[in-house]
Design a protein around this motif. Sequence first.
Motif, PDB file in Angstrom:
ATOM      1  N   SER A  17      23.383 -65.838  10.220  1.00  0.00           N
ATOM      2  CA  SER A  17      22.908 -66.595   9.066  1.00  0.00           C
ATOM      3  C   SER A  17      22.011 -65.741   8.176  1.00  0.00           C
ATOM      4  O   SER A  17      22.015 -65.890   6.946  1.00  0.00           O
ATOM      5  CB  SER A  17      22.168 -67.860   9.507  1.00  0.00           C
ATOM      6  N   LEU A  18      21.259 -64.828   8.759  1.00  0.00           N
ATOM      7  CA  LEU A  18      20.427 -63.918   7.971  1.00  0.00           C
ATOM      8  C   LEU A  18      21.280 -62.993   7.111  1.00  0.00           C
ATOM      9  O   LEU A  18      20.952 -62.725   5.948  1.00  0.00           O
ATOM     10  CB  LEU A  18      19.528 -63.082   8.889  1.00  0.00           C
ATOM     11  N   HIS A  52      22.697 -64.938   4.238  1.00  0.00           N
ATOM     12  CA  HIS A  52      21.643 -65.165   3.249  1.00  0.00           C
ATOM     13  C   HIS A  52      21.392 -63.898   2.431  1.00  0.00           C
ATOM     14  O   HIS A  52      21.202 -63.958   1.207  1.00  0.00           O
ATOM     15  CB  HIS A  52      20.360 -65.613   3.942  1.00  0.00           C
ATOM     16  N   TYR A  53      21.371 -62.769   3.089  1.00  0.00           N
ATOM     17  CA  TYR A  53      21.149 -61.487   2.404  1.00  0.00           C
ATOM     18  C   TYR A  53      22.210 -61.256   1.329  1.00  0.00           C
ATOM     19  O   TYR A  53      21.925 -60.704   0.261  1.00  0.00           O
ATOM     20  CB  TYR A  53      21.187 -60.351   3.433  1.00  0.00           C
ATOM     21  N   ASP A  79      25.043 -68.635   1.216  1.00  0.00           N
ATOM     22  CA  ASP A  79      24.272 -69.575   2.025  1.00  0.00           C
ATOM     23  C   ASP A  79      25.006 -70.873   2.357  1.00  0.00           C
ATOM     24  O   ASP A  79      24.422 -71.768   2.964  1.00  0.00           O
ATOM     25  CB  ASP A  79      22.962 -69.911   1.306  1.00  0.00           C
TER      26      ASP A  79
END
Length: 348
Positions: free
Chosen positions: A285-286, A289-290, A294
Amino acid sequence: MSVPPVDRNKKELYVAQLLGKAMPPHSLGVLAELAVKLALINPKPLRKPALILFAGDHGIAEEAVTHSPQEITWQQCVNFAHGGGACSLFARCNAVELTVVDVGVDHVFTQEDLVLDQKVSFGTKNFLKEPAMTQAQCTQAMEKGRILVREKRQAGFDVIAFGEMGVANTTSASALASALTGYAPFEVTGKGSGISEAELLHKQEVIEKAIARYPTDDALELLACLGGFELAAIAGGILEACELGLPVLLDGFITTAAALVSCALEPNCKSYLIPCHVSGMHGHSLLLHYLGLDSPILDLGMQLGEGTGSLVAWPIVALASRILPEMTSFSEGKVTDSTEILSRIGLV
């Protein structure tokens, strides 16, 4: 050739077309948002998907970062190519063409194995001791990915997904992801195919030491130093797909790590990536997001890789691609335009 930006000026047009469809406004939720994103890439319905699964072995396996013996890589390649495994089953169920490609497996396949030979080398080096690949090998693997995507496009495929197979490739992907994003190794390193808490700490320490050996922020250098042949082929394949204007069905943690490289080289790639699911693998998930992705389509706790997340999401993507060009409007369906009524009283 470079990746063209999508024409965001058309977004208002597509949103207006959605409001004209015979349904209450915004009633399709995220599916409608996906329809608009797909239309910005290609306004036609998507009908012919291809999954290219790249495989390679990893020298970092020497550092006891996995319990899986290396021969599983080649064994699974043969299994997949003969219709076995989850990726092959899911592809068959969804009429997706699957191609299993050897770019760096430490094994010699026979013709009967049905694995496409695009081998660059017999596995990477141990990147804790030396770069995983030479820059020439990395470039060659990326070009292998580009060529295969080009061939798929010439054969009429209009959407591309990538899968991977390689024992210890979560270690390589986590090292690459940490180095490219600045996230600490513990934030983007999970247990892979199964290790204990103590072994996870060891894996994170291996990654931290390895990153310290290669103090650069150059994406290609990091890919060569920390990556794998399958990761390089996927990164090249993503670049080619985006340059050709094809949507890319983004799978899980490992393919997203490869996408980090593609997007570092060509930021416009982000607009062509369809995040199919958020993996159960720690840190995925990170990474999404990066990349500004999302809103993945699915969250099923899957962490198998192989392109399986993309295959599960494909029917939803295919459906979304047909909403704008095929769904009837109020006028076409001879239905009173309730959205226009709501608009007149300021509710839309």
